[in-house]
Design a protein around this motif. Structure first.
Motif, mmCIF file in Angstrom:
data_model
loop_
_atom_site.group_PDB
_atom_site.id
_atom_site.type_symbol
_atom_site.label_atom_id
_atom_site.label_comp_id
_atom_site.label_asym_id
_atom_site.label_seq_id
_atom_site.Cartn_x
_atom_site.Cartn_y
_atom_site.Cartn_z
ATOM 1 N N THR A 2 47.549 -39.556 -0.718
ATOM 2 C CA THR A 2 48.657 -38.621 -0.770
ATOM 3 C C THR A 2 49.503 -38.935 -1.996
ATOM 4 O O THR A 2 49.984 -40.051 -2.144
ATOM 5 N N VAL A 18 48.983 -33.951 -4.363
ATOM 6 C CA VAL A 18 47.582 -34.269 -4.066
ATOM 7 C C VAL A 18 47.534 -34.945 -2.704
ATOM 8 O O VAL A 18 48.253 -35.913 -2.451
ATOM 9 N N ASP A 21 41.135 -36.512 1.226
ATOM 10 C CA ASP A 21 39.990 -37.200 0.636
ATOM 11 C C ASP A 21 38.766 -36.302 0.747
ATOM 12 O O ASP A 21 38.631 -35.529 1.689
ATOM 13 N N VAL A 24 37.031 -31.966 -4.194
ATOM 14 C CA VAL A 24 38.342 -31.487 -4.649
ATOM 15 C C VAL A 24 38.425 -29.969 -4.597
ATOM 16 O O VAL A 24 37.494 -29.261 -5.005
ATOM 17 N N ALA A 46 42.877 -31.029 4.426
ATOM 18 C CA ALA A 46 43.007 -32.424 3.998
ATOM 19 C C ALA A 46 42.198 -33.390 4.841
ATOM 20 O O ALA A 46 42.022 -34.556 4.454
ATOM 21 N N ARG A 49 38.864 -32.725 2.565
ATOM 22 C CA ARG A 49 38.938 -32.343 1.159
ATOM 23 C C ARG A 49 40.131 -33.024 0.491
ATOM 24 O O ARG A 49 41.149 -33.283 1.130
ATOM 25 N N THR A 50 39.978 -33.284 -0.797
ATOM 26 C CA THR A 50 41.131 -33.654 -1.613
ATOM 27 C C THR A 50 41.739 -32.355 -2.125
ATOM 28 O O THR A 50 41.071 -31.571 -2.798
#
Length: 275
Positions: A2, A18, A21, A24, A46, A49-50
């Motif tokens: 984060t 951001v 993980d 992206v 989230a 995914r990042t």
């Protein structure tokens, strides 16, 4: 991971967030809107995914712009934001709402190796965009208009109610963003240059194809309970056909699909990134 921070791009502090993980994805909101509009979608993404989201100059928490926006400049900005937070080598799924649909499509065409997929969330559509004269006059008028509105207190008085009318009520801290003179000036500038940005995209479409390996999804919103008769959906379906994209209409739903239908938006992003 984060991260909420500021990165300097072309001398302007850009607010970037951001979180998460995994592969992206980058989210960009529409004309005049802040990064927080994506909150309901980010909460779902989230987990796997990042998620990168940012405020364009003047919007959200970012510093004022140094010049008027262009399509090429906004596509480049996406790449520079990703570079600044350490994802310069990653192929990402780019997601654009409304006006930002133009920006992410341009990024995909200009940076095919950096694009894993494209999701257009009730994107702007300009089928007959043409080059027009008078850009300098419109930009100057936007600057003067923004200064005059700020001087008489219109942003603070009108911004929060206008945001409320645009969709679900925003959190208290988000409403304050739409009452800032800086945000109104940036929004007026994006509006004043909309025609030129749309025309830039029309020219780019003729010259530069979308990457064949990056799937595209078009999500469209309709407030109608009989969406089959909604001309906006017909335009969105035509856009999907033109781009060779998957198409999904969500109704009834408002233009702020990321708040009205976050689950469907998140599912579309996940499916596009995995295709």
């Amino acid at each position: 991971m984060t991260v909420g921070s500021f990165v300097r791009i072309d001398g302007v502090p850009h607010h970037v967030d951001v979180v998460g993980d995994g592969p992206v994805c980058l989210l960009s909101a529409g004309l005049g809107l802040a990064w927080r509009e994506w909150d309901p979608v980010v909460a779902l993404l989230a987990r796997t995914r990042t998620v990168v989201r940012f405020d364009r100059p003047g919007l959200g928490l970012s510093g004022p712009p140094r010049g008027a926006p262009t399509l090429a400049g906004e596509a480049e900005r996406i790449g520079l934001v990703l570079d600044a937070v350490g994802f310069g080598g990653a192929a990402v799924t780019v997601v654009g709402h409304s006006l930002a649909g133009f920006h992410v499509e341009a990024f995909a065409r200009l940076r095919p190796g950096r694009t894993a997929g494209v999701v257009l969330v009730d994107s702007s559509v300009a089928e007959s965009a043409r080059g027009v004269s008078g850009r300098g006059v419109r930009v100057a008028a936007a600057r003067v208009g923004g200064a005059l509105l700020a001087a008489v207190g219109v942003p603070r008085a009108v911004g929060p109610p206008a945001r409320w009318l645009a969709g679900r009520p925003a959190p208290r801290e988000l409403r304050s963003l739409y009452g800032a003179s800086r945000v109104w000036r940036a929004g007026l500038m994006e509006y004043a240059t909309y025609t030129e940005v749309a025309y830039e995209l029309a020219v780019l479409r003729r010259r530069t194809p979308l990457p064949t390996a990056a799937p595209v999804t078009v999500l469209a919103a309709s407030a109608s309970r009989t969406p089959g008769s909604d001309p906006w959906l017909a335009r969105q379906r035509t856009l999907a056909t033109k781009l060779g994209a998957a198409y999904c209409a969500l109704a009834p739903a408002g233009h702020l699909l990321m708040r009205a239908r976050p689950r469907e938006v998140a599912e579309a992003i996940l499916a596009t990134g995995e295709a």
